[in-house]
Design an enzyme around this catalytic site. Structure first.
Site, mmCIF file in Angstrom:
data_model
loop_
_atom_site.group_PDB
_atom_site.id
_atom_site.type_symbol
_atom_site.label_atom_id
_atom_site.label_comp_id
_atom_site.label_asym_id
_atom_site.label_seq_id
_atom_site.Cartn_x
_atom_site.Cartn_y
_atom_site.Cartn_z
ATOM 1 N N LYS A 198 0.828 -1.212 0.000
ATOM 2 C CA LYS A 198 0.000 0.000 0.000
ATOM 3 C C LYS A 198 0.863 1.263 0.000
ATOM 4 C CE LYS A 198 -1.609 1.028 4.024
ATOM 5 N NZ LYS A 198 -0.838 2.255 4.399
ATOM 6 N N THR A 199 1.824 1.321 0.897
ATOM 7 C CA THR A 199 2.667 2.511 0.995
ATOM 8 C C THR A 199 3.482 2.702 -0.279
ATOM 9 O OG1 THR A 199 2.817 2.273 3.397
ATOM 10 C CG2 THR A 199 4.497 3.623 2.328
ATOM 11 N N ASP A 254 -4.748 7.984 2.923
ATOM 12 C CA ASP A 254 -4.250 6.685 3.361
ATOM 13 C C ASP A 254 -5.163 6.120 4.450
ATOM 14 O OD1 ASP A 254 -2.539 4.505 3.658
ATOM 15 O OD2 ASP A 254 -1.218 5.541 5.062
ATOM 16 N N GLN A 263 -9.609 -4.531 7.137
ATOM 17 C CA GLN A 263 -8.814 -4.093 8.286
ATOM 18 C C GLN A 263 -9.457 -2.921 9.028
ATOM 19 O OE1 GLN A 263 -4.362 -4.427 7.825
ATOM 20 N NE2 GLN A 263 -4.900 -4.503 5.650
ATOM 21 N N ARG A 278 -0.334 -10.506 10.405
ATOM 22 C CA ARG A 278 0.906 -9.905 10.930
ATOM 23 C C ARG A 278 2.080 -10.868 10.779
ATOM 24 N NH1 ARG A 278 -0.462 -5.656 9.708
ATOM 25 N NH2 ARG A 278 -2.204 -6.814 8.856
#
Length: 678
Positions: A33-34, A223, A254, A600
């Site tokens: 995503k980033t 974001d 999420q 995670r």
């Protein structure tokens, strides 16, 4: 010009190099995503968009800094001129320029959380007859904040927070909120919530400012869009309305912060609000081995009301299947976690590569104590440790005073829980009692009761009853019932006066687990308190981020993080999903929370499902595996049924589960068959 096709996968490339118009990027866990946002910024700059006309909104300053630094590596120093930051910081920047239209000077003060509580606390003291009988300043601040973020009246929110034991009326809170608002204007100050409220008010009510900002910002990028509340969603909708170049990046899977104002409807309804919206799904996962992703996909496969996404592994190695441990109880679970942590170390993992993620704080007590006794270094990344929390320290003060009538610190802490009693009064009582309080003696209890003021005197009998019954519990080795009495007779009402129902019950859950821990402790109450003292004295060093430590965290606080090895304990009904979430119809969010926990893990995932829960009297009652565990096909996990007792059970005698020879098993309903070996 940058060759973006060589830096991004096809889906990332489609998002980063999209043309004008609204765009929803559904970025599943671990899919870059980033990276996609960074290259979108770089692409716009290289295409000739003036950096100062790009607005990038994030939820943390760290995320904003990271994105800008990475964008500069791709697009050069020009990217430094982008408008970027959190919603609060961007609103503050606008209000510094245009806040005069709302009656604020450019140099207005921004109150932090401590400032806010101090002001509200002062107002309560000045306007309430007995501040000790009024909700705590933290609770009042929370009501005021909730009203601002939900765009509701303070009175409406206060009504929702009222409990049977709470000594206030909604109009009391409205009055405090009004005085607080007036005090902020007098100081020329805004708190964090005001930044959002006034930022939206500015663009809503002042057409000239709104028109100028709408024309100025050619592109608006947001974001973590699934975490926006209605203020934030409306703010971005207004700013992007003219050019319609809004890019929302997030993952409905999420969305786990609805309890603090996030509205999943914002992301789900985005395509409907923005006609012609294109959607790009990022599904290639760079983080986890295929086995972890198989479990994650199953978790969300049949979830209702979702944008369907399937995580696809990029990592070539197959990795180990996730392990599902079926264990006897919390102590067995903690022992298995300890053994597995030690085995991971032997395989070459650092302690810092390992995380234990739990649904609620109280679920970590067993693990904390087991790791501490084994001298395994750990740090708590989601706030302070269980034994440093106020409500646990209150209960421990009661237990210490039961054992040691000369403990002045515990006496003072406990007596100041009574309405109308401050530290000065408590010290005065201590002196008059001869600097000793034997709660088991009728004379001591009567003497203290006679000194108290009217309000404290009305409550004292319930606390006095706890002390009266304590000696019998100790004599019968029912030490866990000391905590049960403390909660049931006295402390539950205290918590419900101080907190809303949900928060009070969460804290009572901590104390019930504490009672079970004490009941199971082989060395008795004194040994338990000694262990706790040792653990809390190591807290400062334990949380030093520079040291190699196992991470202990709630799942909520772990979002956005990753570890090579992840444990998820207490996957049992009533624990994860939590019983209150099930009662309140919030199972969809619990499912998303479990998905976040699973995703995670990079290399290894260990799921733990105890079959019994411990009661305060040392008895056990059966629990079913979590619904999320039951949904995982058997071929996706390595199942391991651990039927042995943990080492600490070796010297226990008789009885079901070995919890002392005196007591028979007590069940919470249902039946079960458990096999074990010594």
């Amino acid at each position: 010009m940058t060759d973006f096709s060589g830096l991004l996968n096809p889906e990332q490339l489609a998002a980063a190099t999209a043309g004008d118009g609204p765009l929803l990027v559904l970025a599943a866990a671990g899919t870059g995503k980033t990276r996609t946002l960074v290259h979108r910024v770089a692409y716009l700059v290289e295409r000739g968009v003036e950096p100062g006309r790009i607005l990038l909104l994030t939820f943390t300053n760290r995320a904003a800094r990271e994105m800008l630094e990475r964008a500069e590596l791709v697009a050069g120093e020009a990217a430094h001129s982008i408008w970027s930051g959190t919603f609060h910081s961007v609103c503050a920047r606008l209000l510094r320029r245009y806040g005069g239209l709302l009656g604020y000077r450019p140099g207005f003060t921004i109150l932090d959380e401590d400032d806010q509580k101090r002001i509200i606390g002062g107002i309560i003291k000045a306007s309430v007859d007995d501040p000790k009988d009024f909700p705590k300043k933290e609770l009042v601040a929370k009501m005021i904040s909730e009203a601002a973020n939900e765009r509701r009246g303070v009175g409406e929110v206060a009504e929702r927070w009222m409990t049977k034991a709470a000594g206030f009326a909604p109009e009391d809170i409205v009055g405090i909120a009004g005085a607080y608002a007036a005090r902020k204007l007098e100081l020329g100050a805004m708190d964090f919530d005001d930044l959002l409220v006034n930022g939206l008010k500015l663009v809503n009510e002042h057409a000239d400012v709104r028109d100028m900002l709408q024309e100025h910002f050619l592109h608006v990028l947001v974001d973590e869009y699934q975490d926006t509340n209605s203020l934030q969603a409306d703010f971005t909708d207004i700013l992007a309305a003219r050019h319609r170049n809004i890019m929302a990046v997030g993952d409905d899977f999420q969305c786990i912060y609805t309890w603090r104002g996030a509205q999943i409807e914002n992301i789900m309804n985005f395509p409907d609000r923005w006609t012609g919206c294109r959607t790009v799904k990022l599904e290639r996962n760079y983080r986890s081995v295929p086995g972890v992703l198989n479990v994650a996909n199953v978790v969300m496969r049949d979830a209702p009301d979702q944008f369907g996404k399937v995580l696809r592994p990029v990592r070539a190695e197959s990795g180990e299947k996730p392990v599902l441990y079926t264990v006897y109880d919390g102590a067995s679970q903690a022992a298995e976690v300890l053994k597995t942590v030690q085995r991971m170390r032997e395989l070459g993992y650092r302690y810092g590569d390992i995380a234990i993620l739990y649904r609620s704080h109280f679920q970590s007590i067993d693990v904390q104590m087991t790791l501490a006794r084994a001298k395994i270094p750990y740090r708590i990344t989601s706030g302070i440790g269980v034994f440093e929390q106020v409500h646990v320290k209150d209960a421990l003060a009661y237990l210490k005073l039961v054992l040691n009538p000369d403990d002045e610190l515990s006496f003072t802490r406990l007596v100041t829980l009574l309405p109308g009693v401050g530290e000065k009064s408590a010290r005065n009582y201590w002196g008059k009692l001869g600097r000793r309080f034997d709660g088991g003696a009728d004379r001591s209890r009567a003497a203290l009761g006679g000194m108290l003021g009217a309000k404290a005197k009305a409550v004292w009998p319930s606390l006095g009853k706890c002390f009266e019954r304590a000696a019998g519990h100790l004599a019968e080795d029912c030490v866990g019932e000391l905590v049960e009495d403390f909660c049931n007779l006295f402390y539950s009402d205290h918590l419900h006066r101080e907190w809303d129902d949900s928060e009070a019950e969460d804290r009572l859950d901590d104390l019930r687990e504490l009672a079970g821990q004490i009941a199971a402790n082989e060395g008795g109450l004194e040994a338990f308190l000694a262990d706790v003292a040792l653990m809390t004295n190591l807290d400062v060093r334990r949380n030093d981020p520079s040291l190699d430590r196992v991470s202990l965290s709630t799942v909520h606080q772990a979002k956005g993080m990753e570890w090579a090895v992840v444990f998820v304990p207490w996957l049992s009904e009533g624990m994860f999903p939590s019983s209150r979430a099930a009662e309140d119809g919030r199972l969809a969010e619990e499912r998303r929370l479990f998905y976040v926990a699973v995703t995670r893990a990079k290399d290894r995932l260990f799921l733990c499902s105890p079959q019994t829960r411990r009661m305060s009297d040392g008895g056990m009652f059966p629990v079913q595996p979590s619904m999320f565990v039951r949904e995982i096909p058997e071929d996706l996990v390595t199942a391991r049924k651990v039927s042995a007792f943990p080492p600490s059970y070796g010297s226990l005698r008789g009885g079901y589960g070995g919890y002392g020879a005196r007591r028979e098993p007590r069940y919470g309903g249902g039946s079960m068959h458990i096999t074990w070996r010594r």
